[in-house]
Enzyme design. Structure first.
Site, short mmCIF file in Angstrom:
data_model
loop_
_atom_site.label_atom_id
_atom_site.label_comp_id
_atom_site.label_asym_id
_atom_site.label_seq_id
_atom_site.Cartn_x
_atom_site.Cartn_y
_atom_site.Cartn_z
N LYS A 161 1.09 -1.15 0.04
CA LYS A 161 0.19 0.18 -0.18
C LYS A 161 0.95 1.37 0.17
CE LYS A 161 -3.42 2.64 2.02
NZ LYS A 161 -4.79 2.10 3.79
N ARG A 171 -10.44 10.52 1.12
CA ARG A 171 -10.51 10.56 2.84
C ARG A 171 -11.56 11.68 3.18
NH1 ARG A 171 -3.89 11.47 2.47
NH2 ARG A 171 -3.95 9.06 3.33
N LYS A 215 -2.14 -1.77 -4.01
CA LYS A 215 -2.96 -0.25 -4.37
C LYS A 215 -2.28 1.06 -3.70
CE LYS A 215 -5.85 1.78 -0.76
NZ LYS A 215 -6.47 1.67 0.85
C1 PBG Z 1 -7.38 3.43 5.59
C2 PBG Z 1 -8.11 3.20 4.10
C3 PBG Z 1 -7.44 4.08 3.14
C4 PBG Z 1 -7.99 3.67 1.66
C5 PBG Z 1 -8.59 2.78 1.62
N1 PBG Z 1 -8.75 2.37 3.56
C6 PBG Z 1 -7.31 5.83 3.07
C7 PBG Z 1 -5.63 5.92 3.37
O1 PBG Z 1 -5.26 4.56 3.58
O2 PBG Z 1 -5.11 7.06 3.78
C8 PBG Z 1 -8.07 4.10 0.23
C9 PBG Z 1 -8.91 4.30 -0.48
C10 PBG Z 1 -9.14 4.99 -1.46
O3 PBG Z 1 -8.54 5.62 -1.93
O4 PBG Z 1 -10.25 4.27 -2.91
N2 PBG Z 1 -8.45 2.71 6.29
#
Ligand code: PBG
Length: 290
Positions: A161, A171, A215
């Site tokens: 990630k 967000r 991701k």
């Molecule tokens: C964290 C989480 C995030 C996303 C999924 N799980 C946000 C982050 O890491 O800031 C992002 C998903 C997206 O942008 O579609 N709980």
């Protein structure tokens, strides 16, 4: 999912998507099932946030009640996946509890992730998806599930990630602002680094992950392809909020056509080697594939 609302709330930066109430989520998932979508990934926005994110493991918390509703509605006909993280639940917006310097305390956070995993398991989840990138999170969650009666619950680890600028619209969707203008570079991966992703995946598999995630998706097709050749486990890719929002914004300006681009993005992710795609386009693609 948003706690304490009666009507679904549109998310302006994710056109076509809503923060759901309990009822509107049930209706949405009924429709998705009829379209042939086989799995949903749930995120929750609680009514109250605190320093630890305690609503994440409340048995009556929003994701837990939604899991129970969907399990009642669909039995084994819909795979229920829950994001397992604290950022939507903490008042500072980080993915874990903070130490005295204001940074997430990795080991203290692991104990809380174990609590969330058990709450989601009790509510009927099939797959937990830890997304906080804390070291040792998969082992902590696997241990907690195996010690109780939940050894059959699978873990989809967000292993690779990246700390990308593409999570912006998400967000907004979950009302998260990181306190003090902070970011997640301390725990998410450096966009410039591909080899580290392979190591992160290897570690998560050694800790007991059943499936791994890359991701975002499109800027990291090289990582998906590399993971595909290195590992013989299901690989998921998350086409994230920013990837989706860009296509919508350009289509709204008349600069490109939404549907062919949505298909191209998804085919590219598949071509790179992903077995599963988490996508805000899921409904559209399912409708067009009828
Ligand atoms: C964290 C989480 C995030 C996303 C999924 N799980 C946000 C982050 O890491 O800031 C992002 C998903 C997206 O942008 O579609 N709980």
């Amino acid at each position: 999912m948003r706690e304490g609302i009666d009507e679904p709330q549109p998310i302006p930066s994710l056109p076509g998507h809503f923060q759901h109430s309990r009822d509107s989520l049930r209706a949405e998932v009924d429709q998705l099932r009829a379209l042939g979508v086989g799995a949903v990934l749930l995120f929750g926005v609680p009514e109250t946030k605190d320093a630890e994110g305690s609503q994440a493991w409340n048995p009556d918390g929003i994701v837990q009640v939604a899991l129970a509703d969907l399990r009642d509605d669909h039995g084994d006909e819909m795979v229920l996946i829950a994001d397992l993280c604290l950022d939507e639940y903490t008042d500072h917006g980080h993915c874990g509890v903070l130490d005295t310097t204001g940074q997430p305390d990795n080991d203290a956070t692991l104990e809380l992730y174990a609590r969330v995993a058990l709450a989601q398991a009790q509510a009927g989840v099939d797959i937990v998806a830890p997304s906080g990138m804390m070291d040792g999170q998969v082992a902590a969650i696997r241990g907690a599930l195996d010690e109780t009666s939940f050894a059959d619950i699978a873990i989809l680890a967000y292993s690779a990630k990246y700390a990308t600028a593409l999570y912006g619209p998400f967000r907004d969707a979950v009302d998260v602002t990181i306190a003090g203008g902070g970011d997640r570079r301390g725990y998410q991966q450096d966009v410039a680094n591909a080899r580290e992703a392979v190591e992160e995946i290897r570690e998560d598999l050694a800790e007991g992950a059943d499936m791994v995630m890359v991701k975002p998706a499109l800027p990291f097709l090289d990582v998906i392809a590399r993971a595909r050749t290195e590992f013989d486990v299901p690989i998921a890719a998350y086409h994230v909020s920013g990837e989706y929002a860009m296509v919508h914004a350009a289509a709204r300006l008349g600069w490109l056509e939404l549907e062919p681009v949505a298909f191209e993005h998804s085919l590219a992710i598949k071509r790179a080697g992903a077995d599963l795609i988490c996508s805000y386009f899921a409904r559209l693609l399912a409708e067009r594939l009828q």
